[in-house]
Design an enzyme around this catalytic site. Structure first.
Site, PDB file in Angstrom:
ATOM      1  N   ASP A   1      -7.902  -5.157  14.361  1.00 28.94           N
ATOM      2  CA  ASP A   1      -7.673  -3.721  14.165  1.00 28.94           C
ATOM      3  C   ASP A   1      -7.261  -3.520  12.713  1.00 28.94           C
ATOM      4  OD1 ASP A   1      -7.096  -1.061  14.378  1.00 28.94           O
ATOM      5  OD2 ASP A   1      -5.337  -1.306  15.655  1.00 28.94           O
TER       6      ASP A   1
ATOM      7  N   THR B   1      -7.669  -2.396   8.463  1.00 25.78           N
ATOM      8  CA  THR B   1      -8.066  -1.301   7.585  1.00 25.78           C
ATOM      9  C   THR B   1      -9.500  -1.566   7.106  1.00 25.78           C
ATOM     10  OG1 THR B   1      -7.046  -2.539   5.796  1.00 25.78           O
ATOM     11  CG2 THR B   1      -5.709  -0.826   6.788  1.00 25.78           C
TER      12      THR B   1
ATOM     13  N   GLN C   1       0.827  -1.212   0.000  1.00 28.65           N
ATOM     14  CA  GLN C   1       0.000   0.000   0.000  1.00 28.65           C
ATOM     15  C   GLN C   1       0.857   1.255   0.000  1.00 28.65           C
ATOM     16  OE1 GLN C   1      -2.159  -0.977   3.566  1.00 28.65           O
ATOM     17  NE2 GLN C   1      -0.267  -1.563   4.598  1.00 28.65           N
TER      18      GLN C   1
ATOM     19  N   PRO D   1      -6.624  -6.232   0.636  1.00 36.54           N
ATOM     20  CA  PRO D   1      -6.203  -7.377   1.445  1.00 36.54           C
ATOM     21  C   PRO D   1      -7.021  -7.586   2.713  1.00 36.54           C
ATOM     22  CG  PRO D   1      -4.529  -5.626   1.486  1.00 36.54           C
ATOM     23  CD  PRO D   1      -5.541  -5.237   0.462  1.00 36.54           C
TER      24      PRO D   1
ATOM     25  N   GLY E   1      -2.817 -12.036   8.484  1.00 36.24           N
ATOM     26  CA  GLY E   1      -3.672 -12.368   9.628  1.00 36.24           C
ATOM     27  C   GLY E   1      -4.684 -13.458   9.326  1.00 36.24           C
TER      28      GLY E   1
HETATM   29  N1  AG3 Z   1      -7.601   0.823  12.002  1.00 32.16           N
HETATM   30  C1  AG3 Z   1      -8.346   1.429  10.966  1.00 32.16           C
HETATM   31  C2  AG3 Z   1      -9.729   1.782  11.166  1.00 32.16           C
HETATM   32  C3  AG3 Z   1     -10.389   2.126   9.881  1.00 32.16           C
HETATM   33  C4  AG3 Z   1     -10.255   3.529   9.479  1.00 32.16           C
HETATM   34  N2  AG3 Z   1     -11.096   3.763   8.340  1.00 32.16           N
HETATM   35  C5  AG3 Z   1     -11.381   4.948   7.844  1.00 32.16           C
HETATM   36  N3  AG3 Z   1     -10.917   6.004   8.396  1.00 32.16           N
HETATM   37  N4  AG3 Z   1     -12.126   5.007   6.780  1.00 32.16           N
HETATM   38  C6  AG3 Z   1      -6.454   1.579  12.087  1.00 32.16           C
HETATM   39  C7  AG3 Z   1      -5.364   1.083  12.879  1.00 32.16           C
HETATM   40  C8  AG3 Z   1      -5.210   1.882  14.112  1.00 32.16           C
HETATM   41  N5  AG3 Z   1      -4.435   1.160  15.040  1.00 32.16           N
END
Ligand code: AG3
Length: 278
Positions: free
Chosen positions: A156, A158, A31, A163, A139
């Site tokens: 946690d 994306t 990415q 992926p 994962g």
């Molecule tokens: N976890 C991502 C959450 C999703 C965000 N999505 C968005 N803004 N459209 C991020 C990892 C943080 N530890």
């Protein structure tokens, strides 16, 4: 001249923040990765142009994704698995619980970990804790093949594009169920309850299809689109909505009251959950 970062949040909607410096950017094998210094949010980590975490509001998301399940878990809570979260923010919250003896973080992109270590030290320092282990792997495959039992799995990830799609699938939740102890819990970030009104119920139904107890809770994260952000919990035994364990000290968002309140769902969400798309 001012420079602005713009995120395409959903079709027809953008969020812009003024950038004082681009601290880092690169194309990884997975990415586009950037660290921006912004006026409003401090340092911001973006992946493929989407804000993942920011210095100023990370505590809301990370305390919500970690402490709700952890404070509702009534049994032995020693071994925690985090899928994604290569910035270390979730791991930092997990390790605040003294009873945790092992926290494994499985991140697909080693560059996220390396860049977070350089630019987001407050979050990534958790990886130096002797109880922490970072595993660079997919994962989905990890959960499918792992032999160890965890007490809690935190997803946690994306957004469900590219992926990460598989991390929102019924197969993945079935694997998570298998990788958990008899009283284990699984919590996942599951997108905006407002903008993803069709996706959130679909994901919820997949979790509910694999765990005897499934609950959804909400919290507003200023740098994420759409007001109420959803988290979905699957639990084998304990009610995720009931805080029973005292939280670690010095938290800025989580409290037992916030925990209970996060499960109060507005009728539009309740109705959506009752009618998942088939
Ligand atoms: N976890 C991502 C959450 C999703 C965000 N999505 C968005 N803004 N459209 C991020 C990892 C943080 N530890």
């Amino acid at each position: 001249m001012s420079v602005w970062f713009t995120e395409d949040q959903v079709p027809g909607l953008r969020l812009s923040c003024r950038v004082s410096r681009v601290l880092h950017q690169e194309k990884t094998p997975f990415q586009h990765l950037a660290i921006l210094e912004t006026e409003v949010f401090g340092r911001v980590l973006t992946l493929d142009g989407i804000i993942q975490t920011t210095e100023h509001d990370e505590f809301i998301y990370h305390e919500l994704i970690a402490h709700v399940a952890m404070c509702a878990h009534r049994g032995t809570l020693r071994r925690v698995l985090i899928i994604g979260g290569g910035d270390g923010g979730t791991m930092r919250q997990v390790l605040r619980h003294r009873q945790v003896t092992a926290c494994h973080l499985v991140e697909i992109d080693e560059r996220v970990v390396a860049v977070a270590r350089e630019f987001l030290p407050a979050l990534s320092a958790a990886m130096d804790d002797p109880r922490a282990k970072v595993i660079i792997a997919d994962g989905i495959e990890y959960v499918r093949d792992v032999q160890e039992a965890y007490d809690l799995i935190i997803v946690d990830s994306t957004d469900p594009i590219g992926p990460a799609v598989g991390l929102f699938s019924a197969d993945f939740y079935a694997g998570a169920h298998r990788a958990l102890a008899v009283d284990g819990m699984c919590v996942a970030q599951t997108e905006s309850a407002f903008h993803n009104a069709r996706l959130v119920p679909a994901i919820f139904a997949r979790m509910a299809g694999n765990f005897p107890i499934a609950r959804l809770y909400l919290g507003a994260i200023p740098s994420y689109p759409g007001g109420p952000w959803s988290f979905t919990v699957g639990s084998k035994l304990y009610d995720p909505a009931e805080p029973v364990r005292p939280p670690p000290g010095d938290l800025r968002y989580y409290s037992p009251d916030v925990h209970r309140a996060a499960f109060a769902l507005p009728p539009y969400v309740v109705q959506a959950l009752a009618h998942p798309p088939s």
